[in-house]
Write a protein that holds these residues in place. Structure first.
Motif, PDB file in Angstrom:
ATOM      1  N   THR A  29       0.841  -1.212   0.000  1.00  0.00           N
ATOM      2  CA  THR A  29       0.000   0.000   0.000  1.00  0.00           C
ATOM      3  C   THR A  29       0.870   1.253   0.000  1.00  0.00           C
ATOM      4  OG1 THR A  29      -0.307  -0.262   2.380  1.00  0.00           O
ATOM      5  CG2 THR A  29      -2.105  -0.954   0.987  1.00  0.00           C
ATOM      6  N   ARG A  30       1.998   1.214   0.688  1.00  0.00           N
ATOM      7  CA  ARG A  30       2.910   2.378   0.653  1.00  0.00           C
ATOM      8  C   ARG A  30       3.340   2.675  -0.777  1.00  0.00           C
ATOM      9  NH1 ARG A  30       5.275   0.730   5.631  1.00  0.00           N
ATOM     10  NH2 ARG A  30       6.811  -0.506   4.535  1.00  0.00           N
ATOM     11  N   GLN A  31       3.657   1.631  -1.523  1.00  0.00           N
ATOM     12  CA  GLN A  31       4.078   1.797  -2.923  1.00  0.00           C
ATOM     13  C   GLN A  31       2.932   2.274  -3.812  1.00  0.00           C
ATOM     14  OE1 GLN A  31       7.040   1.704  -4.460  1.00  0.00           O
ATOM     15  NE2 GLN A  31       7.841   1.645  -2.363  1.00  0.00           N
ATOM     16  N   LEU A  32       1.725   1.775  -3.536  1.00  0.00           N
ATOM     17  CA  LEU A  32       0.562   2.208  -4.334  1.00  0.00           C
ATOM     18  C   LEU A  32       0.354   3.705  -4.163  1.00  0.00           C
ATOM     19  CD1 LEU A  32      -2.014  -0.647  -3.598  1.00  0.00           C
ATOM     20  CD2 LEU A  32      -0.731  -0.294  -5.713  1.00  0.00           C
ATOM     21  N   VAL A  33       0.508   4.185  -2.924  1.00  0.00           N
ATOM     22  CA  VAL A  33       0.317   5.610  -2.647  1.00  0.00           C
ATOM     23  C   VAL A  33       1.430   6.423  -3.315  1.00  0.00           C
ATOM     24  CG1 VAL A  33       0.362   7.321  -0.800  1.00  0.00           C
ATOM     25  CG2 VAL A  33      -1.023   5.275  -0.561  1.00  0.00           C
ATOM     26  N   ALA A  34       2.643   5.884  -3.313  1.00  0.00           N
ATOM     27  CA  ALA A  34       3.763   6.601  -3.933  1.00  0.00           C
ATOM     28  C   ALA A  34       3.594   6.684  -5.458  1.00  0.00           C
ATOM     29  CB  ALA A  34       5.080   5.909  -3.587  1.00  0.00           C
ATOM     30  N   ARG A  35       2.941   5.679  -6.030  1.00  0.00           N
ATOM     31  CA  ARG A  35       2.873   5.608  -7.501  1.00  0.00           C
ATOM     32  C   ARG A  35       1.549   6.082  -8.094  1.00  0.00           C
ATOM     33  NH1 ARG A  35       5.853  -0.078  -8.910  1.00  0.00           N
ATOM     34  NH2 ARG A  35       7.307  -0.036  -7.144  1.00  0.00           N
ATOM     35  N   THR A  36       0.532   6.292  -7.253  1.00  0.00           N
ATOM     36  CA  THR A  36      -0.752   6.782  -7.758  1.00  0.00           C
ATOM     37  C   THR A  36      -1.148   7.965  -6.870  1.00  0.00           C
ATOM     38  OG1 THR A  36      -2.164   5.472  -6.278  1.00  0.00           O
ATOM     39  CG2 THR A  36      -1.439   4.381  -8.299  1.00  0.00           C
ATOM     40  N   ALA A  37      -2.273   8.606  -7.202  1.00  0.00           N
ATOM     41  CA  ALA A  37      -2.712   9.746  -6.376  1.00  0.00           C
ATOM     42  C   ALA A  37      -3.666   9.281  -5.272  1.00  0.00           C
ATOM     43  CB  ALA A  37      -3.387  10.784  -7.260  1.00  0.00           C
ATOM     44  N   ALA A  38      -3.607   7.967  -4.951  1.00  0.00           N
ATOM     45  CA  ALA A  38      -4.570   7.417  -3.995  1.00  0.00           C
ATOM     46  C   ALA A  38      -4.368   7.954  -2.578  1.00  0.00           C
ATOM     47  CB  ALA A  38      -4.478   5.895  -3.994  1.00  0.00           C
ATOM     48  N   HIS A  39      -5.475   8.001  -1.843  1.00  0.00           N
ATOM     49  CA  HIS A  39      -5.442   8.386  -0.421  1.00  0.00           C
ATOM     50  C   HIS A  39      -5.472   7.103   0.396  1.00  0.00           C
ATOM     51  CE1 HIS A  39      -6.647  10.283   3.370  1.00  0.00           C
ATOM     52  NE2 HIS A  39      -7.568   9.341   3.449  1.00  0.00           N
ATOM     53  N   LEU A  40      -4.486   6.929   1.269  1.00  0.00           N
ATOM     54  CA  LEU A  40      -4.451   5.735   2.137  1.00  0.00           C
ATOM     55  C   LEU A  40      -5.078   6.091   3.474  1.00  0.00           C
ATOM     56  CD1 LEU A  40      -3.509   2.838   2.753  1.00  0.00           C
ATOM     57  CD2 LEU A  40      -1.301   3.797   3.450  1.00  0.00           C
ATOM     58  N   SER A  41      -6.121   5.358   3.840  1.00  0.00           N
ATOM     59  CA  SER A  41      -6.796   5.610   5.121  1.00  0.00           C
ATOM     60  C   SER A  41      -5.888   5.190   6.276  1.00  0.00           C
ATOM     61  CB  SER A  41      -8.094   4.799   5.141  1.00  0.00           C
ATOM     62  OG  SER A  41      -8.619   4.738   6.439  1.00  0.00           O
ATOM     63  N   VAL A  42      -5.801   6.034   7.304  1.00  0.00           N
ATOM     64  CA  VAL A  42      -5.061   5.668   8.521  1.00  0.00           C
ATOM     65  C   VAL A  42      -6.090   5.179   9.532  1.00  0.00           C
ATOM     66  CG1 VAL A  42      -3.537   6.487  10.366  1.00  0.00           C
ATOM     67  CG2 VAL A  42      -3.270   7.395   8.045  1.00  0.00           C
ATOM     68  N   SER A  43      -5.959   3.919   9.945  1.00  0.00           N
ATOM     69  CA  SER A  43      -6.913   3.320  10.867  1.00  0.00           C
ATOM     70  C   SER A  43      -6.624   3.731  12.299  1.00  0.00           C
ATOM     71  CB  SER A  43      -6.824   1.789  10.778  1.00  0.00           C
ATOM     72  OG  SER A  43      -7.228   1.343   9.522  1.00  0.00           O
ATOM     73  N   MET A  44      -7.623   3.497  13.153  1.00  0.00           N
ATOM     74  CA  MET A  44      -7.424   3.698  14.585  1.00  0.00           C
ATOM     75  C   MET A  44      -7.352   2.323  15.231  1.00  0.00           C
ATOM     76  SD  MET A  44      -9.623   6.305  16.879  1.00  0.00           S
ATOM     77  CE  MET A  44      -8.913   7.741  16.092  1.00  0.00           C
ATOM     78  N   THR A  45      -6.507   2.171  16.228  1.00  0.00           N
ATOM     79  CA  THR A  45      -6.402   0.871  16.889  1.00  0.00           C
ATOM     80  C   THR A  45      -6.102   1.001  18.375  1.00  0.00           C
ATOM     81  OG1 THR A  45      -5.312  -1.301  16.862  1.00  0.00           O
ATOM     82  CG2 THR A  45      -3.911   0.584  16.396  1.00  0.00           C
ATOM     83  N   THR A  46      -6.491  -0.040  19.120  1.00  0.00           N
ATOM     84  CA  THR A  46      -6.140  -0.116  20.543  1.00  0.00           C
ATOM     85  C   THR A  46      -4.849  -0.919  20.724  1.00  0.00           C
ATOM     86  OG1 THR A  46      -7.474  -2.105  20.881  1.00  0.00           O
ATOM     87  CG2 THR A  46      -8.570   0.013  21.222  1.00  0.00           C
ATOM     88  N   ARG A  47      -4.270  -1.442  19.620  1.00  0.00           N
ATOM     89  CA  ARG A  47      -2.982  -2.156  19.713  1.00  0.00           C
ATOM     90  C   ARG A  47      -1.871  -1.176  20.083  1.00  0.00           C
ATOM     91  NH1 ARG A  47       1.065  -2.436  16.324  1.00  0.00           N
ATOM     92  NH2 ARG A  47       0.335  -2.477  14.156  1.00  0.00           N
TER      93      ARG A  47
END
Ligand code: ADP
Ligand code: 5GP
Length: 199
Positions: A29-47
């Motif tokens: 997903t990091r590479q997809l964001v670097a190579r396209t204009a996509a927005h990567l959702s940042v999740s919330m977690t209790t981990r």
């Protein structure tokens, strides 16, 4: 908030990326964001954060109380418990990005993927497979984030998750060679339909 004029624009595409722990989802997903204009959702977690993980970048790390409070206020598009921790997709930024016509990528588990597909039937569900069980084991160990007992639990979960995904995912992509897998997913994104505007 949708900007003035967004109502007439085609909405963006929604791509769900799932796969067993250690298969290479974050790398891809990091590479997809670097190579396209996509927005990567940042999740919330209790981990708890792993070594090198940053709050607000890898995840929003919060307490269980804080997470449950946000569930009550409807802040999540979907949420699920995975390996004893809560994970959720914050709703607002995704809606904004889709309204602005951007492709949105969600890196979430199968339970979450099914919830999102029920809300957005045009979302494309992509499941990443390891080339072999041994390769998955090597990648989880290589990542050095967790201890042996957690790894054993994650490997056990992997087989069940793969079986569940075969029933409901649109596309299965083997992450054998990283570049090849990324190219395959970029083509899947190109072919994906836009999300409909709500009535
Ligand atoms: P996930 O987000 O699915 O848990 P990561 O992206 O953290 O997985 O990847 C786990 C490990 O596997 C990392 O060390 C990463 O560099 C490695 N990895 C990812 N893709 C490949 C690949 N195609 N071949 C070999 N190693 C890979
Ligand atoms: P990890 O702890 O390895 O980062 O993630 C564990 C699992 O939780 C992975 O399968 C990952 O895809 C999933 N996950 C991460 N964020 C979310 C989320 O917002 N919602 C759901 N349902 N699963 C998530």
């Amino acid at each position: 908030m949708a900007q003035a004029g967004d109502q007439n624009k085609t909405r963006g595409k929604l791509i769900i990326i799932s796969g067993p722990s250690g298969v290479g989802k974050s790398t891809i997903t990091r590479q997809l964001v670097a190579r396209t204009a996509a927005h990567l959702s940042v999740s919330m977690t209790t981990r708890k954060p792993g070594p090198g993980e940053q709050d607000g970048k890898d995840y929003y790390f919060v307490s269980r109380e804080e997470f449950l409070r946000r569930v009550e206020t409807g802040a999540f598009l979907e949420h699920a418990e995975v390996f004893g921790n809560l994970y959720g997709t914050p709703r607002e930024k995704i809606e904004q990005a889709l309204d602005a016509g951007r492709t949105v990528i969600l890196e979430i588990d199968v339970q979450g993927g099914k919830q999102v597909k029920a809300i957005y039937p045009q979302a494309v569900m992509v499941f990443i497979l390891p080339p072999s069980e041994q390769a998955l084991r090597d990648r989880i160990f290589g990542r050095k984030r967790e201890g042996g007992d957690v790894i054993a639990r994650r490997l056990d979960g992997a087989n069940r998750e793969i079986a569940a995904a075969r029933q409901c995912y649109d596309r299965m992509v083997v992450n054998d060679d990283l570049e090849r897998a990324i190219d395959e997913i970029i083509q899947i994104i190109r072919d994906a339909p836009a999300i409909d505007r709500p009535d």
